[in-house]
Design an enzyme around this catalytic site. Structure first.
Site, PDB file in Angstrom:
ATOM      1  N   ASP A   1     -13.628   6.056  -0.515  1.00 41.24           N
ATOM      2  CA  ASP A   1     -13.647   5.685  -1.929  1.00 41.24           C
ATOM      3  C   ASP A   1     -14.919   4.916  -2.258  1.00 41.24           C
ATOM      4  O   ASP A   1     -15.390   4.130  -1.439  1.00 41.24           O
ATOM      5  CB  ASP A   1     -12.434   4.787  -2.248  1.00 41.24           C
ATOM      6  CG  ASP A   1     -11.114   5.503  -2.038  1.00 41.24           C
ATOM      7  OD1 ASP A   1     -11.056   6.723  -2.255  1.00 41.24           O
ATOM      8  OD2 ASP A   1     -10.132   4.839  -1.655  1.00 41.24           O
TER       9      ASP A   1
ATOM     10  N   ASP B   1      -7.286 -11.808   1.790  1.00 40.13           N
ATOM     11  CA  ASP B   1      -7.482 -12.675   0.622  1.00 40.13           C
ATOM     12  C   ASP B   1      -6.597 -13.915   0.759  1.00 40.13           C
ATOM     13  O   ASP B   1      -5.419 -13.809   1.101  1.00 40.13           O
ATOM     14  CB  ASP B   1      -7.107 -11.894  -0.656  1.00 40.13           C
ATOM     15  CG  ASP B   1      -7.560 -12.611  -1.906  1.00 40.13           C
ATOM     16  OD1 ASP B   1      -8.521 -12.148  -2.542  1.00 40.13           O
ATOM     17  OD2 ASP B   1      -6.952 -13.662  -2.255  1.00 40.13           O
TER      18      ASP B   1
ATOM     19  N   ASP C   1       0.059   5.126   0.992  1.00 44.89           N
ATOM     20  CA  ASP C   1      -0.095   6.043   2.135  1.00 44.89           C
ATOM     21  C   ASP C   1      -0.085   5.286   3.459  1.00 44.89           C
ATOM     22  O   ASP C   1      -0.909   4.394   3.676  1.00 44.89           O
ATOM     23  CB  ASP C   1      -1.428   6.786   2.035  1.00 44.89           C
ATOM     24  CG  ASP C   1      -1.381   7.896   1.013  1.00 44.89           C
ATOM     25  OD1 ASP C   1      -0.522   8.773   1.152  1.00 44.89           O
ATOM     26  OD2 ASP C   1      -2.203   7.867   0.082  1.00 44.89           O
TER      27      ASP C   1
ATOM     28  N   ASP D   1      -1.472  -0.571   6.073  1.00 50.84           N
ATOM     29  CA  ASP D   1      -1.749  -0.037   7.418  1.00 50.84           C
ATOM     30  C   ASP D   1      -3.245   0.002   7.752  1.00 50.84           C
ATOM     31  O   ASP D   1      -3.612   0.225   8.889  1.00 50.84           O
ATOM     32  CB  ASP D   1      -1.144   1.368   7.581  1.00 50.84           C
ATOM     33  CG  ASP D   1      -1.820   2.392   6.700  1.00 50.84           C
ATOM     34  OD1 ASP D   1      -2.207   2.043   5.563  1.00 50.84           O
ATOM     35  OD2 ASP D   1      -1.982   3.541   7.142  1.00 50.84           O
TER      36      ASP D   1
ATOM     37  N   ASP E   1       0.872  -1.160   0.000  1.00 50.07           N
ATOM     38  CA  ASP E   1       0.000   0.000   0.000  1.00 50.07           C
ATOM     39  C   ASP E   1       0.929   1.236   0.000  1.00 50.07           C
ATOM     40  O   ASP E   1       2.105   1.120   0.360  1.00 50.07           O
ATOM     41  CB  ASP E   1      -0.855  -0.071   1.283  1.00 50.07           C
ATOM     42  CG  ASP E   1      -1.456   1.253   1.633  1.00 50.07           C
ATOM     43  OD1 ASP E   1      -2.149   1.816   0.776  1.00 50.07           O
ATOM     44  OD2 ASP E   1      -1.235   1.732   2.769  1.00 50.07           O
TER      45      ASP E   1
HETATM   46  O1  M1P Z   1      -4.447   5.307   0.189  1.00 51.98           O
HETATM   47  C1  M1P Z   1      -5.421   5.625   1.123  1.00 51.98           C
HETATM   48  C2  M1P Z   1      -6.317   6.731   0.640  1.00 51.98           C
HETATM   49  O2  M1P Z   1      -5.525   7.889   0.472  1.00 51.98           O
HETATM   50  C3  M1P Z   1      -6.241   9.025   0.184  1.00 51.98           C
HETATM   51  O3  M1P Z   1      -7.139   9.276   1.229  1.00 51.98           O
HETATM   52  P1  M1P Z   1      -7.200  10.644   2.094  1.00 51.98           P
HETATM   53  O4  M1P Z   1      -7.041  11.762   1.146  1.00 51.98           O
HETATM   54  O5  M1P Z   1      -8.550  10.570   2.739  1.00 51.98           O
HETATM   55  O6  M1P Z   1      -6.094  10.577   3.116  1.00 51.98           O
HETATM   56  C4  M1P Z   1      -7.047   8.865  -1.082  1.00 51.98           C
HETATM   57  O7  M1P Z   1      -6.197   8.838  -2.174  1.00 51.98           O
HETATM   58  C5  M1P Z   1      -7.886   7.613  -1.033  1.00 51.98           C
HETATM   59  O8  M1P Z   1      -8.478   7.373  -2.281  1.00 51.98           O
HETATM   60  C6  M1P Z   1      -7.049   6.430  -0.656  1.00 51.98           C
HETATM   61  O9  M1P Z   1      -7.872   5.299  -0.505  1.00 51.98           O
END
Ligand code: M1P
Length: 274
Positions: free
Chosen positions: A201, A250, A30, A236, A28
């Site tokens: 999302d 999965d 973020d 995370d 992942d």
């Molecule tokens: O990767 C996690 C999420 O990151 C962003 O979320 P947010 O802006 O709320 O922190 C978005 O890109 C979201 O689509 C994605 O799932």
């Protein structure tokens, strides 16, 4: 930097020559490879480079490739499609293998204009009526494979994001919003997933991060393709309701929960000695 620009000569062994050939590590973005919405650190970059000497590596993120380029390519300016063997943007609806595009898919094709308009009309009315401390701009972001909805708006600054996240946790703004949407639009076969700090999302059922696994399955069936018998996934948001949950649980993956990029590096060191 154009994220799909031609990459320079490969610095890593070809996939078939990696020492642990049938293993891939998927990450992942973020909160796993980078702090939320911020750039990758030099330490993480070096760890991934060492890992890529041993196994195939890929990322799978909900955002589009341009945003992932900003975050993952920030240090070198190198196209992100050259930094990972597999790039799965928008959960794999936009996908690259060794810098080359794989077949793509789109949300609007699947849903149709009329149902999409109905959904957006409801969402914008709901946000207009919300009484939250701060509202910024871009409440609905239309992406190739999904729609991202944010009550505070995607133009919020880092500080405003952090403040909103706290507020949301306390007042369950997104949780309540998503419950309403499930009631009203659940019959369309849509999933509503709260992943990051300020948004959620919306995408067709099954178009979560597990979507990217079909690219690996196709790769196994290709003449001379590699079958990835071990697919490690690091994320995370692996608890139920989080956007890493489906791929984490999965049966085709070995799931690892991390609490942030430092933890990802720690776990990679323990697992692969990198
Ligand atoms: O990767 C996690 C999420 O990151 C962003 O979320 P947010 O802006 O709320 O922190 C978005 O890109 C979201 O689509 C994605 O799932």
């Amino acid at each position: 930097m154009n994220p799909v620009a031609e990459t320079t000569a490969p610095k890593f062994p070809p996939l078939e020559d990696r020492p642990i050939k049938n293993t891939i590590c998927l990450f992942d973005v973020d909160g796993t490879l980078t702090p939320a919405r911020l750039g990758i650190s030099p330490e993480m970059l070096a760890t991934l480079q060492r890992l890529r000497e041993k196994v195939a590596i890929g990322f799978v993120g909900g955002s589009d490739l341009v945003k992932q380029q900003e975050q993952l390519g920030v240090l070198t300016g190198e196209p992100v499609t050259g930094m990972f063997d597999f790039c799965f943007s928008e959960n794999g609806l936009t996908a690259y293998k060794m810098g080359a595009a794989l077949p793509s898919n789109s949300f609007i094709q699947w849903l149709g204009e009329d149902r999409y308009k109905e959904l957006v009309r409801f969402v914008l009315h709901y946000i207009a009526d919300l009484d939250i401390p701060v509202k910024r701009g871009t409440f609905v972001e239309f992406r190739n494979g999904m729609v991202n909805v944010s009550p505070v708006g995607r133009n919020a600054s880092t500080q405003e994001r952090n403040d909103y996240q706290k507020y949301d946790l306390e007042h369950k703004v997104r949780e309540t919003f998503v419950e309403k949407l499930r009631e009203k639009f659940g019959h369309l076969g849509l999933t509503f997933a709260i992943g990051g700090q300020i948004s959620f999302d919306v995408f067709p059922n099954g178009w979560d991060k597990t979507y990217c696994l079909q690219h690996l399955e196709k790769e196994a069936k290709r003449p001379g393709g590699i079958e990835y018998t071990t697919v490690h996934f690091f994320g995370d948001k692996t608890s139920e309701g989080g956007n890493d949950y489906e791929i984490f649980t999965d049966p085709r993956t070995v799931g690892h929960t991390v609490v942030g990029p430092e933890d990802t590096m720690k776990q990679l060191k323990e697992l692969f000695g990198v």
